[in-house]
Design an enzyme around this catalytic site. Structure first.
Site, PDB file in Angstrom:
ATOM      1  N   GLY A   1      52.537  24.312 -14.312  1.00 22.01           N
ATOM      2  CA  GLY A   1      53.395  25.479 -14.505  1.00 22.01           C
ATOM      3  C   GLY A   1      53.603  25.785 -15.983  1.00 22.01           C
ATOM      4  O   GLY A   1      53.666  26.946 -16.386  1.00 22.01           O
TER       5      GLY A   1
ATOM      6  N   GLN B   1      59.621  27.488  -8.963  1.00 23.54           N
ATOM      7  CA  GLN B   1      60.577  26.991  -7.965  1.00 23.54           C
ATOM      8  C   GLN B   1      60.735  27.929  -6.771  1.00 23.54           C
ATOM      9  O   GLN B   1      61.499  27.623  -5.851  1.00 23.54           O
ATOM     10  CB  GLN B   1      61.945  26.730  -8.615  1.00 23.54           C
ATOM     11  CG  GLN B   1      61.939  25.603  -9.624  1.00 23.54           C
ATOM     12  CD  GLN B   1      61.728  24.218  -9.002  1.00 23.54           C
ATOM     13  OE1 GLN B   1      61.814  24.035  -7.786  1.00 23.54           O
ATOM     14  NE2 GLN B   1      61.447  23.244  -9.845  1.00 23.54           N
TER      15      GLN B   1
ATOM     16  N   SER C   1      53.133  26.079  -9.788  1.00 23.11           N
ATOM     17  CA  SER C   1      52.681  24.716 -10.056  1.00 23.11           C
ATOM     18  C   SER C   1      52.520  23.975  -8.737  1.00 23.11           C
ATOM     19  O   SER C   1      53.460  23.908  -7.938  1.00 23.11           O
ATOM     20  CB  SER C   1      53.740  24.032 -10.932  1.00 23.11           C
ATOM     21  OG  SER C   1      53.384  22.701 -11.164  1.00 23.11           O
ATOM     22  N   GLY C   2      51.331  23.399  -8.502  1.00 26.32           N
ATOM     23  CA  GLY C   2      51.020  22.791  -7.208  1.00 26.32           C
ATOM     24  C   GLY C   2      51.959  21.674  -6.785  1.00 26.32           C
ATOM     25  O   GLY C   2      52.295  21.547  -5.613  1.00 26.32           O
ATOM     26  N   HIS C   3      52.413  20.853  -7.771  1.00 27.53           N
ATOM     27  CA  HIS C   3      53.176  19.659  -7.363  1.00 27.53           C
ATOM     28  C   HIS C   3      54.575  19.983  -6.854  1.00 27.53           C
ATOM     29  O   HIS C   3      55.293  19.102  -6.396  1.00 27.53           O
ATOM     30  CB  HIS C   3      53.224  18.621  -8.486  1.00 27.53           C
ATOM     31  CG  HIS C   3      54.117  18.923  -9.652  1.00 27.53           C
ATOM     32  ND1 HIS C   3      55.340  18.323  -9.811  1.00 27.53           N
ATOM     33  CD2 HIS C   3      53.970  19.751 -10.712  1.00 27.53           C
ATOM     34  CE1 HIS C   3      55.891  18.742 -10.944  1.00 27.53           C
ATOM     35  NE2 HIS C   3      55.089  19.623 -11.506  1.00 27.53           N
TER      36      HIS C   3
ATOM     37  N   CYS D   1      62.976  17.657 -16.796  1.00 28.14           N
ATOM     38  CA  CYS D   1      62.599  17.722 -18.209  1.00 28.14           C
ATOM     39  C   CYS D   1      63.786  17.508 -19.128  1.00 28.14           C
ATOM     40  O   CYS D   1      63.606  17.198 -20.294  1.00 28.14           O
ATOM     41  CB  CYS D   1      61.961  19.061 -18.521  1.00 28.14           C
ATOM     42  SG  CYS D   1      60.566  19.367 -17.488  1.00 28.14           S
TER      43      CYS D   1
HETATM   44  N1  PLP Z   1      59.187  26.329 -14.420  1.00 23.93           N
HETATM   45  C1  PLP Z   1      60.129  25.807 -13.626  1.00 23.93           C
HETATM   46  C2  PLP Z   1      61.194  26.702 -13.080  1.00 23.93           C
HETATM   47  C3  PLP Z   1      60.110  24.445 -13.311  1.00 23.93           C
HETATM   48  O1  PLP Z   1      61.059  23.930 -12.520  1.00 23.93           O
HETATM   49  C4  PLP Z   1      59.076  23.633 -13.849  1.00 23.93           C
HETATM   50  C5  PLP Z   1      59.046  22.182 -13.572  1.00 23.93           C
HETATM   51  O2  PLP Z   1      60.033  21.580 -13.206  1.00 23.93           O
HETATM   52  C6  PLP Z   1      58.116  24.230 -14.670  1.00 23.93           C
HETATM   53  C7  PLP Z   1      58.198  25.581 -14.926  1.00 23.93           C
HETATM   54  C8  PLP Z   1      57.011  23.428 -15.272  1.00 23.93           C
HETATM   55  O3  PLP Z   1      56.054  23.062 -14.314  1.00 23.93           O
HETATM   56  P1  PLP Z   1      55.031  21.863 -14.620  1.00 23.93           P
HETATM   57  O4  PLP Z   1      55.800  20.603 -14.507  1.00 23.93           O
HETATM   58  O5  PLP Z   1      53.977  21.993 -13.580  1.00 23.93           O
HETATM   59  O6  PLP Z   1      54.508  22.103 -15.987  1.00 23.93           O
END
Ligand code: PLP
Length: 395
Positions: A71, A179, A199-201, A325
């Protein structure tokens, strides 16, 4: 035993997804760009996954789908690409975006871009009037998330698209749908969205694979330069097994959307009402209605979130305070601060995020233990007078 209620951080890989990926890690290992017959299955598998992603997102054509690694890469590609495509120096976003978006804007500010961060109310809802007023001729990009990772609050992306295009047809519109994917119906073509990242995960594919939708009329330059993969939009030999996995995960998520909207929501509501009813110092952060079905964010007043998480972890329960994060930093959540969440629950807020694999038994187990956990921690809080006052006011 693990009771996994942290599905906004990541999800378990669906067994069917893993099974579909395995041949591309074993027998079908050819580079999809090679010229021999052996590569045909790999190349076809990518095309098939691209079609599945197109259907999942409601795009017009599979050519509008670019595979990325996550993502964060999707967001960086969209934002940085949009700014070299559009020459304006002004960007509009929100105060509650994910760090992969906010930190990208922080670095762009250092390069001379002006960024306006739109606020939210106590329910986490966006101030659309403020957003409308800020759009000028110089606005190159408006970027909002579809659903918030910490509270699950949904932004009205279709309405925002209408506002942007009614004010300024050249302003590009990026939506971070990481999300929202798999939790609500998404239809990019009817929403004036120019670019959208997933984002796949987050929907039961593995970590390390993502996708970016780019409307066919937008000629976005690549973030990663190199070979001609992804029709020149993203260089690097394609991650065939993961692309196959995400394609199938998207198809399964689409098929399970009704289950998500009804059953996952029922379990989330059961957990939420149970906690709010039985724990006197619990309060809901965010609006009740305007949320993705799997998320609840509950503030426990006058106690520390880290301590709650440790106690829950001892019971095998996985939840989170803030986003994956930002956990590990002692700063309270930027999302809850933007919502004006009272300081009494800012440090004691916990996000529970469910999935289609969550069961009634698991929710019953959490409800059985959470009251004791919170009471034990509350008993050692230095704010006993305030807690007594709160207890009386809530009885
Ligand atoms: N955007 C949102 C709203 C997210 O919750 C996240 C990950 O928690 C991301 C972007 C980033 O995704 P990725 O972990 O695949 O980089």
């Amino acid at each position: 035993m693990v009771i996994y209620l942290d599905n906004n951080a990541t999800t378990k890989v669906d067994d069917k997804v893993l099974e579909a990926m395995l041949p591309y890690l074993k027998e079908e290992y050819a580079n999809p760009s090679s010229m021999y017959g052996f590569s045909i299955n790999s190349a076809n598998a990518i095309t098939d996954a691209r079609v599945k992603m197109k259907e999942f997102l409601g795009a017009n054509s599979e050519k509008e789908i670019i595979f990325t690694s996550c993502g964060s890469e999707s967001a960086n590609t969209a934002i940085k690409g949009a700014l070299s495509y559009n020459k304006g120096k002004h960007i509009i976003t929100t105060k509650v975006e994910h760090p992969c978006v906010l930190n990208t804007y922080k670095s762009l500010e250092k390069q001379g871009y002006k960024v306006d961060y739109i606020g939210v109310n106590a329910n986490g809802e966006l101030d659309l009037e403020e957003l409308k007023e800020k759009i000028t001729d110089d606005t190159a990009l408006v970027s909002v998330m579809w659903a918030n990772n910490e509270t699950g609050v949904i932004f009205p992306v279709k309405k925002i698209g209408e506002i942007i295009k009614s004010k300024n047809s050249h302003t590009l519109y990026f939506v971070d749908a990481v999300q929202a994917a798999g939790k609500i119906d998404m239809d990019v073509k009817s929403s004036n969205i120019d670019m959208l990242g997933v984002s796949g995960h987050k929907f039961h594919a593995p970590k390390g694979i993502g996708a970016l939708y780019v409307k066919s009329s937008v000629m976005l330059p690549p973030l990663i330069n190199g070979g001609h993969q992804e029709r020149g939009h993203r260089a690097g030999t394609e991650n065939v097994p993961y692309i196959v996995g995400m394609g199938l995960a998207a198809q399964i998520a689409k098929e399970n959307l009704n289950y998500e909207l009804k059953e996952v929501k029922r379990l989330r509501d059961k957990l939420e009402t149970g906690i709010l009813k039985n724990v006197f110092n619990a309060r809901l952060n965010s609006s009740i209605s305007n949320r993705v079905p799997n998320t609840t964010n509950i503030g426990f007043e006058y106690i520390e979130g880290e301590l709650i998480l440790l106690h829950l972890s001892d019971l095998g329960i996985c939840a989170s305070s803030g986003s994956a994060c930002t956990s590990g930093s002692l700063e309270p959540s930027h999302v809850l601060r933007a919502m004006g969440t009272p300081f009494t629950s800012l440090h004691g807020s916990i996000r529970f995020s469910l999935s289609r694999f969550t069961t009634d038994d698991e929710i019953d187990y959490v409800l059985k233990h959470i009251k004791n956990v919170i009471e034990e921690i509350t008993a050692i809080s230095p704010y006993q007078d305030e807690l007594e006052h709160l207890r009386k006011s809530r009885i």
